[in-house]
Design a protein around this motif. Structure first.
Motif, short mmCIF file in Angstrom:
data_model
loop_
_atom_site.label_atom_id
_atom_site.label_comp_id
_atom_site.label_asym_id
_atom_site.label_seq_id
_atom_site.Cartn_x
_atom_site.Cartn_y
_atom_site.Cartn_z
N ALA A 164 0.83 -1.21 0.00
CA ALA A 164 0.00 0.00 0.00
C ALA A 164 0.86 1.25 0.00
CB ALA A 164 -0.93 -0.01 1.21
N LEU A 165 1.95 1.20 0.76
CA LEU A 165 2.84 2.37 0.81
C LEU A 165 3.49 2.62 -0.55
CD1 LEU A 165 4.48 4.53 2.43
CD2 LEU A 165 6.15 2.74 2.87
N LEU A 166 4.02 1.57 -1.15
CA LEU A 166 4.76 1.74 -2.40
C LEU A 166 3.85 1.99 -3.60
CD1 LEU A 166 7.68 -0.83 -2.06
CD2 LEU A 166 7.69 1.64 -1.71
N ALA A 167 2.60 1.61 -3.47
CA ALA A 167 1.67 1.85 -4.58
C ALA A 167 1.54 3.35 -4.85
CB ALA A 167 0.30 1.25 -4.29
N ALA A 168 1.76 4.16 -3.81
CA ALA A 168 1.67 5.61 -3.97
C ALA A 168 3.03 6.23 -4.28
CB ALA A 168 1.08 6.23 -2.70
N ARG A 169 4.04 5.39 -4.50
CA ARG A 169 5.40 5.88 -4.76
C ARG A 169 5.97 5.18 -5.99
NH1 ARG A 169 7.30 9.38 -0.30
NH2 ARG A 169 5.82 8.97 1.38
N PRO A 170 5.55 5.60 -7.17
CA PRO A 170 5.99 4.92 -8.39
C PRO A 170 7.51 4.88 -8.53
CG PRO A 170 4.29 6.55 -8.86
CD PRO A 170 4.68 6.74 -7.43
N GLY A 205 9.55 4.34 -6.27
CA GLY A 205 10.13 3.44 -5.29
C GLY A 205 10.67 4.18 -4.08
N LEU A 206 11.19 3.42 -3.16
CA LEU A 206 11.65 3.99 -1.90
C LEU A 206 12.80 3.12 -1.40
CD1 LEU A 206 10.28 6.46 -0.65
CD2 LEU A 206 8.92 4.94 0.77
N ARG A 207 13.72 3.75 -0.70
CA ARG A 207 14.81 2.97 -0.12
C ARG A 207 14.29 2.07 1.00
NH1 ARG A 207 20.22 6.60 0.77
NH2 ARG A 207 20.50 7.22 -1.40
N ALA A 208 14.99 0.97 1.18
CA ALA A 208 14.59 0.02 2.22
C ALA A 208 14.51 0.71 3.58
CB ALA A 208 15.59 -1.14 2.28
N LYS A 209 15.48 1.52 3.85
CA LYS A 209 15.50 2.20 5.14
C LYS A 209 14.30 3.12 5.32
CE LYS A 209 18.08 4.24 8.53
NZ LYS A 209 19.36 4.50 9.15
N ALA A 210 13.92 3.81 4.25
CA ALA A 210 12.79 4.72 4.33
C ALA A 210 11.49 3.95 4.55
CB ALA A 210 12.70 5.55 3.05
N ILE A 211 11.38 2.79 3.90
CA ILE A 211 10.18 1.98 4.09
C ILE A 211 10.09 1.54 5.54
CG2 ILE A 211 8.95 -0.09 3.36
CD1 ILE A 211 10.45 0.07 0.72
N ALA A 212 11.22 1.09 6.07
CA ALA A 212 11.24 0.68 7.48
C ALA A 212 10.82 1.82 8.38
CB ALA A 212 12.64 0.18 7.85
N ALA A 213 11.31 3.02 8.10
CA ALA A 213 10.96 4.17 8.94
C ALA A 213 9.47 4.48 8.84
CB ALA A 213 11.79 5.38 8.53
N HIS A 214 8.94 4.43 7.62
CA HIS A 214 7.52 4.75 7.44
C HIS A 214 6.63 3.75 8.16
CE1 HIS A 214 6.88 8.22 4.83
NE2 HIS A 214 8.03 7.93 4.26
N LEU A 215 7.03 2.51 8.22
CA LEU A 215 6.19 1.49 8.86
C LEU A 215 6.65 1.19 10.28
CD1 LEU A 215 5.50 -0.82 5.82
CD2 LEU A 215 4.21 1.13 6.67
N ALA A 216 7.61 1.96 10.76
CA ALA A 216 8.02 1.87 12.17
C ALA A 216 8.51 0.49 12.57
CB ALA A 216 6.88 2.33 13.08
N VAL A 217 9.35 -0.11 11.71
CA VAL A 217 10.02 -1.36 12.10
C VAL A 217 11.51 -1.20 11.83
CG1 VAL A 217 7.99 -2.78 11.59
CG2 VAL A 217 9.75 -2.46 9.85
N SER A 218 12.29 -2.15 12.31
CA SER A 218 13.73 -2.05 12.14
C SER A 218 14.12 -2.41 10.71
CB SER A 218 14.44 -2.99 13.11
OG SER A 218 14.18 -4.32 12.75
N ALA A 219 15.30 -2.01 10.31
CA ALA A 219 15.76 -2.30 8.96
C ALA A 219 15.84 -3.81 8.69
CB ALA A 219 17.10 -1.63 8.70
N PRO A 220 16.35 -4.61 9.62
CA PRO A 220 16.37 -6.06 9.36
C PRO A 220 14.96 -6.65 9.20
CG PRO A 220 17.92 -5.52 11.10
CD PRO A 220 17.13 -4.28 10.82
N SER A 221 14.01 -6.17 9.99
CA SER A 221 12.65 -6.68 9.82
C SER A 221 12.14 -6.36 8.43
CB SER A 221 11.72 -6.03 10.85
OG SER A 221 12.08 -6.38 12.16
#
Lengths: 224, 224
Positions: A47-53, A55-71
DNA sequence: GCGTTTTAATTAGGACTCCTAATATTATGA
DNA sequence: TCATAATATTAGGAGTCCTAATTAAAACGC
């Protein structure tokens, strides 16, 4: 734990209210994701990336969804295995990867982002005025959380350089978006707009003051 | 998925707002729980049961936290292993189990239930009036979700037989709780009151009408 | 320019959530 | 009474989520 001055009871009640609603959101997400053979974490990424054609860095996705980078790496691997997502190196930084959805992933993500849920059915029973007030309150909360560093910067109208608060005073849709060149009301305010461009910090502050106070815009509307 | 008539965009935005806040709530819960060597699911059970000294059936806990019964069995086992919770057979039904917290579990649960979080810090920046409006909106949403069967019955004032809506019209605290015999304002309304006793369905309906409309109570205040 | 520090991502290892399906047991009801 | 329903658990498996350690690249200091 935190015995220093118990907080105002109303704050606890309001948090409880959000928690109750969050449980329903999670159940809604399980239901929607389960139909597609996914789980909530995967659905949230789609859902997050559908609004970001782009794309997004892995770290940014983790931050947006409030989980750690390894998760997040776990979840991205699961999605890549399912051919819903692709990871490509970031040309601007060889350490980083950019995650983008495949066509199938994008279709699924869009479906998750716009699917009707039980919470939305309940929200529909509020009056239009209550909906507007609630959205405004959410924007205030999200802005505060953002300023406190609790969440990453959001693509909200109120921080966008195309936003003109109170450009049409005393009308039903008092604000204006210079990008689409159309008036917008409180109910139209976006929390995540694809066309968002962050305004300068000073302009953001002035915009917010005008927006929150209902006062006329403080800046010359010439920077667009 | 659900292509039948896309929902009102404002409903999607409001859901997005709740989702953003829910992410922060989850992060807050990880932080608080992690300090105690627990995870969010365990912390939620402790917080729920801390307000239920008599304990709760496993199935009811699962329903309150919107997970399946086997998932809850996992979490209850983890908590029992950590000596924070005890399972005892229900004397009224030999199939059922009642989960109660140990002293240590209760202390932890109370700490989770009253701990300050980032969301509460943000909520504190709203005006008292905005807080009251938000709580009222949450109550409406929760009530709708409850009527739709999306969440189990909550112990809210508005469904309690001790609640007298608008008993003191035109005052700052217009309502009244007959249990504590004190006036209560919108900000004082509970979402989960330990003294809650469900009123008859008819009375509940009449109470809600009076409460929501601001009209005087429709029933004789003699049933207490 | 070159070592040092920082940053991005991943792997490793482990606890645990969460699901569905199957099972044991007890209650309910025709 | 006997079939059906309800409560909880076990079984099995996918996957989230954490921290710590690792690899590699970028940024910084002098």
């Amino acid at each position: 734990m935190d015995h220093a001055a118990d907080p105002d009871p109303v704050l606890i009640r309001l948090r409880e209210g959000f928690e109750r609603i969050a449980l329903v959101l999670r159940a809604d997400l399980w239901a929607a994701a389960g139909d597609a053979g996914l789980n909530p974490a995967q659905a949230q990424v789609l859902a997050l990336l559908a609004a970001r054609p782009a794309g997004l860095r892995a770290k940014a996705i983790a931050a947006h969804l409030a989980v750690s980078a390894p998760s997040m790496a776990d979840t991205l691997s699961a999605l890549e295995r399912k051919r819903l997502l692709q990871r490509t190196p970031d040309p601007a930084d060889a350490r980083a990867v950019i995650a983008r959805l495949t066509e199938e992933g994008r279709a699924l993500g869009r479906a998750f982002a716009s699917a009707t849920s039980q919470v939305m059915v309940a929200l529909a029973r509020l009056s239009p005025g209550e909906q507007a007030d609630l959205l405004l309150t959410q924007i205030k909360l999200i802005r505060t959380l953002q300023q406190a560093g609790a969440i990453p910067v959001q693509r909200m109208c109120v921080s966008c350089r195309h936003f003109r608060p109170n450009a049409h005073p005393a009308e039903a849709r008092p604000h204006h978006c210079a990008f689409v060149d159309a008036p917008i009301g409180t109910r139209d305010l976006r929390l995540d707009c694809g066309e968002h461009e962050a305004a300068d910090p000073d302009v953001q502050a002035a915009t917010w003051t005008s927006f929150a106070d209902g006062s006329p815009p403080l800046r010359a509307p010439a920077d667009d």
